[in-house]
Design an enzyme around this catalytic site. Structure first.
Site, PDB file in Angstrom:
ATOM      1  N   THR A 125      43.203  55.170  24.110  1.00 39.57           N
ATOM      2  CA  THR A 125      45.029  55.641  24.745  1.00 39.57           C
ATOM      3  C   THR A 125      45.217  57.126  23.760  1.00 39.57           C
ATOM      4  OG1 THR A 125      47.582  55.367  25.290  1.00 39.57           O
ATOM      5  CG2 THR A 125      46.067  54.100  23.171  1.00 39.57           C
ATOM      6  N   ASP A 126      46.699  57.746  24.131  1.00 40.37           N
ATOM      7  CA  ASP A 126      46.523  59.313  23.575  1.00 40.37           C
ATOM      8  C   ASP A 126      47.059  58.329  22.213  1.00 40.37           C
ATOM      9  OD1 ASP A 126      49.188  58.305  25.318  1.00 40.37           O
ATOM     10  OD2 ASP A 126      49.188  60.285  25.915  1.00 40.37           O
ATOM     11  N   GLU A 127      48.447  57.482  22.451  1.00 40.53           N
ATOM     12  CA  GLU A 127      48.535  57.304  21.964  1.00 40.53           C
ATOM     13  C   GLU A 127      48.120  56.905  20.418  1.00 40.53           C
ATOM     14  OE1 GLU A 127      51.919  53.861  22.199  1.00 40.53           O
ATOM     15  OE2 GLU A 127      52.353  54.510  23.924  1.00 40.53           O
ATOM     16  N   TYR A 150      50.882  47.768  18.683  1.00 42.96           N
ATOM     17  CA  TYR A 150      49.886  48.714  20.066  1.00 42.96           C
ATOM     18  C   TYR A 150      49.079  49.766  19.244  1.00 42.96           C
ATOM     19  CZ  TYR A 150      48.526  50.349  24.489  1.00 42.96           C
ATOM     20  OH  TYR A 150      47.914  51.170  25.115  1.00 42.96           O
ATOM     21  N   LYS A 154      45.347  49.715  19.273  1.00 41.22           N
ATOM     22  CA  LYS A 154      44.373  50.530  19.892  1.00 41.22           C
ATOM     23  C   LYS A 154      43.228  51.081  18.405  1.00 41.22           C
ATOM     24  CE  LYS A 154      43.977  50.055  23.879  1.00 41.22           C
ATOM     25  NZ  LYS A 154      42.983  49.439  25.228  1.00 41.22           N
TER      26      LYS A 154
HETATM   27  P1  NAD Z   1      48.327  46.118  31.772  1.00 43.17           P
HETATM   28  O1  NAD Z   1      49.928  45.154  31.007  1.00 43.17           O
HETATM   29  O2  NAD Z   1      48.857  46.321  33.189  1.00 43.17           O
HETATM   30  O3  NAD Z   1      47.154  44.925  32.238  1.00 43.17           O
HETATM   31  C1  NAD Z   1      46.275  44.539  31.894  1.00 43.17           C
HETATM   32  C2  NAD Z   1      45.620  43.223  31.703  1.00 43.17           C
HETATM   33  O4  NAD Z   1      45.007  42.705  30.459  1.00 43.17           O
HETATM   34  C3  NAD Z   1      46.378  42.135  32.298  1.00 43.17           C
HETATM   35  O5  NAD Z   1      45.852  42.053  33.883  1.00 43.17           O
HETATM   36  C4  NAD Z   1      45.952  40.798  31.676  1.00 43.17           C
HETATM   37  O6  NAD Z   1      46.382  39.917  32.750  1.00 43.17           O
HETATM   38  C5  NAD Z   1      44.450  41.300  31.036  1.00 43.17           C
HETATM   39  N1  NAD Z   1      44.479  40.811  29.469  1.00 43.17           N
HETATM   40  C6  NAD Z   1      44.731  40.792  28.824  1.00 43.17           C
HETATM   41  N2  NAD Z   1      45.045  40.048  27.624  1.00 43.17           N
HETATM   42  C7  NAD Z   1      43.369  39.216  27.967  1.00 43.17           C
HETATM   43  C8  NAD Z   1      42.717  38.497  27.429  1.00 43.17           C
HETATM   44  N3  NAD Z   1      42.384  38.269  26.574  1.00 43.17           N
HETATM   45  N4  NAD Z   1      40.949  38.682  28.038  1.00 43.17           N
HETATM   46  C9  NAD Z   1      41.211  38.758  29.133  1.00 43.17           C
HETATM   47  N5  NAD Z   1      42.185  39.925  30.476  1.00 43.17           N
HETATM   48  C10 NAD Z   1      43.474  39.989  29.247  1.00 43.17           C
HETATM   49  O7  NAD Z   1      47.436  47.057  31.209  1.00 43.17           O
HETATM   50  P2  NAD Z   1      46.918  48.480  32.056  1.00 43.17           P
HETATM   51  O8  NAD Z   1      48.401  49.907  31.518  1.00 43.17           O
HETATM   52  O9  NAD Z   1      46.501  48.852  32.993  1.00 43.17           O
HETATM   53  O10 NAD Z   1      45.914  49.508  30.733  1.00 43.17           O
HETATM   54  C11 NAD Z   1      45.150  49.152  30.810  1.00 43.17           C
HETATM   55  C12 NAD Z   1      44.053  49.248  30.009  1.00 43.17           C
HETATM   56  O11 NAD Z   1      44.288  51.092  29.529  1.00 43.17           O
HETATM   57  C13 NAD Z   1      44.768  48.992  28.502  1.00 43.17           C
HETATM   58  O12 NAD Z   1      43.282  48.971  27.721  1.00 43.17           O
HETATM   59  C14 NAD Z   1      45.751  50.668  28.053  1.00 43.17           C
HETATM   60  O13 NAD Z   1      45.609  50.373  26.352  1.00 43.17           O
HETATM   61  C15 NAD Z   1      44.281  51.601  28.767  1.00 43.17           C
HETATM   62  N6  NAD Z   1      45.886  52.464  28.701  1.00 43.17           N
HETATM   63  C16 NAD Z   1      46.863  52.304  28.826  1.00 43.17           C
HETATM   64  C17 NAD Z   1      47.695  53.446  29.753  1.00 43.17           C
HETATM   65  C18 NAD Z   1      49.191  53.934  30.132  1.00 43.17           C
HETATM   66  O14 NAD Z   1      49.743  54.237  30.433  1.00 43.17           O
HETATM   67  N7  NAD Z   1      49.477  52.354  30.835  1.00 43.17           N
HETATM   68  C19 NAD Z   1      47.589  54.991  29.037  1.00 43.17           C
HETATM   69  C20 NAD Z   1      46.288  55.242  28.603  1.00 43.17           C
HETATM   70  C21 NAD Z   1      45.654  54.343  28.760  1.00 43.17           C
HETATM   71  O1  TDX Z   2      63.071  51.443  29.346  1.00 49.04           O
HETATM   72  C1  TDX Z   2      62.548  52.521  29.030  1.00 49.04           C
HETATM   73  N1  TDX Z   2      63.549  53.170  28.286  1.00 49.04           N
HETATM   74  C2  TDX Z   2      63.218  54.437  27.861  1.00 49.04           C
HETATM   75  O2  TDX Z   2      63.398  54.980  27.292  1.00 49.04           O
HETATM   76  C3  TDX Z   2      61.732  52.342  29.089  1.00 49.04           C
HETATM   77  C4  TDX Z   2      60.587  50.855  29.158  1.00 49.04           C
HETATM   78  C5  TDX Z   2      60.763  53.148  28.168  1.00 49.04           C
HETATM   79  N2  TDX Z   2      61.788  54.089  27.684  1.00 49.04           N
HETATM   80  C6  TDX Z   2      60.671  55.259  26.971  1.00 49.04           C
HETATM   81  C7  TDX Z   2      59.435  55.468  25.856  1.00 49.04           C
HETATM   82  C8  TDX Z   2      58.169  56.359  25.387  1.00 49.04           C
HETATM   83  O3  TDX Z   2      59.028  57.424  25.499  1.00 49.04           O
HETATM   84  O4  TDX Z   2      59.794  56.029  28.085  1.00 49.04           O
HETATM   85  C9  TDX Z   2      58.529  56.328  27.473  1.00 49.04           C
HETATM   86  C10 TDX Z   2      58.113  56.189  28.422  1.00 49.04           C
HETATM   87  O5  TDX Z   2      57.638  54.665  27.935  1.00 49.04           O
HETATM   88  P1  TDX Z   2      56.577  53.228  28.403  1.00 49.04           P
HETATM   89  O6  TDX Z   2      56.913  53.320  29.599  1.00 49.04           O
HETATM   90  O7  TDX Z   2      56.750  51.845  27.424  1.00 49.04           O
HETATM   91  O8  TDX Z   2      55.383  53.759  28.298  1.00 49.04           O
HETATM   92  P2  TDX Z   2      54.549  53.763  26.174  1.00 49.04           P
HETATM   93  O9  TDX Z   2      54.967  54.121  24.957  1.00 49.04           O
HETATM   94  O10 TDX Z   2      54.605  56.052  25.786  1.00 49.04           O
HETATM   95  O11 TDX Z   2      52.994  53.345  26.470  1.00 49.04           O
HETATM   96  C11 TDX Z   2      52.121  54.428  27.649  1.00 49.04           C
HETATM   97  O12 TDX Z   2      51.772  54.869  27.753  1.00 49.04           O
HETATM   98  C12 TDX Z   2      50.498  55.127  26.731  1.00 49.04           C
HETATM   99  C13 TDX Z   2      51.609  52.536  28.317  1.00 49.04           C
HETATM  100  O13 TDX Z   2      52.288  51.521  27.859  1.00 49.04           O
HETATM  101  C14 TDX Z   2      50.863  52.129  27.350  1.00 49.04           C
HETATM  102  O14 TDX Z   2      49.657  51.078  27.722  1.00 49.04           O
HETATM  103  C15 TDX Z   2      50.048  53.597  26.964  1.00 49.04           C
HETATM  104  O15 TDX Z   2      48.775  53.655  25.774  1.00 49.04           O
END
Ligand code: NAD
Ligand code: TDX
Length: 336
Positions: A125-127, A150, A154
């Site tokens: 992730t970019d984080e 988190y 990562k």
């Molecule tokens: P999510 O939370 O929606 O899904 C995570 C999945 O992983 C779930 O199905 C959960 O059951 C499974 N899981 C958790 N722990 C596990 C374990 N120990 N063994 C096997 N499975 C397990 O997450 P997401 O938003 O789909 O993110 C997927 C990946 O992409 C993550 O690695 C996250 O860091 C990365 N990512 C997410 C975003 C975003 O905006 N959501 C952006 C950049 C990178």
């Molecule tokens: O209720 C809220 N109110 C609010 O202002 C929530 C849930 C979030 N926010 C803000 C926090 C962040 O600045 O919105 C922005 C986005 O928040 P999230 O949806 O929680 O995402 P973020 O924290 O940016 O992280 C996401 O992007 C990178 C994903 O959850 C991560 O898994 C990924 O790595």
């Protein structure tokens, strides 16, 4: 070719599994997902009977179970998406994040190595780059400076993955993507939380001054990029993935309110997230230049379609928000 996707019952993982099954007719997918609160078999209900698809309920930190699975079903590649993914939860407790995101990645890397898996893709992730000021972009060479439990977990996983390349010449690649949005995103994240609250006439909690910036990418563009990197990326490399689509949270709240015909008074400022990163923005020139990837879903169309999806799939998110999906899991799959 057979691919193991971990975390395939989550948001991005379920899109990736579906995309592979729909676009790569020669590829078999084994989905390793332990079914945490964020995993949902409903996300892949449409492909569950596909003969090229299997789900195994295994944790990525369970070395014995993973190695047994790989003994029985060798794979050509592993795409590691399994993670604890929500920053706010990591602020409550980082322990599950260390177990899945850090330990799980190391277990997977070792299992891949001992089974001769040809390629390992770590979905990061970019984080991991920390927070930007008003200007500038994260490039692949920006220093890692994670700020939350988190993102620290990562970043640790990225370093373990890159170390496997340097130490063993294991064929690994790391991708670092910006914020995703789209269907099937768990309604704890900003966009699905606001959309589903809006459909329930509940307030939208906007953290702090609402001026934190994220770079948004539609999930379908992310999964296409992941497949391109798996096929054509170079070993040991990092690829940023981003939409060049920066918005403040307040802008997003206003855009969603406009799309949903709701008054801005639904937006309620609340206390800021602890250690809230101010701005993320990705320089994705490397993947564009080297692999020819570019986003295809426009922000305005993507956001409109996402709102429509949540409106049309009320049962999916109502079961999650009411907690009845957990009861369903317990009945179907045993205690969680
Ligand atoms: P999510 O939370 O929606 O899904 C995570 C999945 O992983 C779930 O199905 C959960 O059951 C499974 N899981 C958790 N722990 C596990 C374990 N120990 N063994 C096997 N499975 C397990 O997450 P997401 O938003 O789909 O993110 C997927 C990946 O992409 C993550 O690695 C996250 O860091 C990365 N990512 C997410 C975003 C975003 O905006 N959501 C952006 C950049 C990178
Ligand atoms: O209720 C809220 N109110 C609010 O202002 C929530 C849930 C979030 N926010 C803000 C926090 C962040 O600045 O919105 C922005 C986005 O928040 P999230 O949806 O929680 O995402 P973020 O924290 O940016 O992280 C996401 O992007 C990178 C994903 O959850 C991560 O898994 C990924 O790595």
């Amino acid at each position: 070719m057979r691919v193991m996707v971990t975390g395939g019952l989550g948001f991005i993982g379920s899109h990736l599994v579906r995309w592979i099954l729909n676009h790569q007719p020669e590829v078999e997918v084994i989905n390793v997902d332990s079914l945490t609160y964020a995993g949902n078999p409903e996300n892949l209900a449409d492909v569950k009977d596909n003969p090229r698809y299997r789900w195994r309920r295994i944790s990525v930190s369970d070395s014995l179970a993973l190695n047994t699975l790989l003994d029985e079903s060798p794979v050509d590649a592993i795409m590691n998406l399994a993670a604890e993914s929500h920053v706010d939860r990591s602020i409550q407790s980082g322990v599950p994040f260390m177990e899945t995101n850090v330990l799980g990645t190391q277990v997977l890397l070792e299992a891949a190595r001992s089974h001769g898996v040809k390629r390992f893709l770590q979905v990061s992730t970019d984080e991991v780059y920390g927070s930007l000021g008003p200007d500038g972009l994260f490039s692949e060479t920006s220093p890692l400076a994670p700020n939350s439990p988190y993102s620290a977990s990562k970043a640790s996983a990225d370093l373990l993955t890159l170390a496997a390349f340097h130490t063993y010449r294991q064929d690994i690649i790391v991708t670092r993507c910006s914020n995703n949005y789209g269907p099937y995103q768990f309604p704890e994240k900003l966009i699905p939380l606001f959309v589903t609250n809006g459909l329930e006439q509940k307030p939208w909690p906007l953290y702090g001054d609402g001026l934190n910036v994220r770079d948004w990418l539609h999930v379908e563009d992310h999964v296409r990029a992941l497949w391109m990197v798996l096929q054509s990326g170079s070993p040991g490399e990092v690829y940023n993935i981003g939409g060049n689509n920066e918005h403040t949270n307040r802008e997003i709240a206003h855009a969603l309110a406009d799309l949903m015909g709701l008054p801005y008074s639904i937006i309620v400022p609340v206390a800021d997230r602890l250690g809230h990163d101010r701005r993320y923005a990705i320089d994705a020139n490397k993947i564009r230049r080297e692999l020819g990837w570019q986003p295809e879903v426009s922000w305005s169309q993507g956001l409109q379609d996402t709102v429509a999806w949540y409106r049309d799939h009320r049962g999916w998110w109502e079961r999650i928000k009411s907690g009845t999906y957990l009861q369903y899991y317990r009945n179907q799959y045993g205690v969680l």
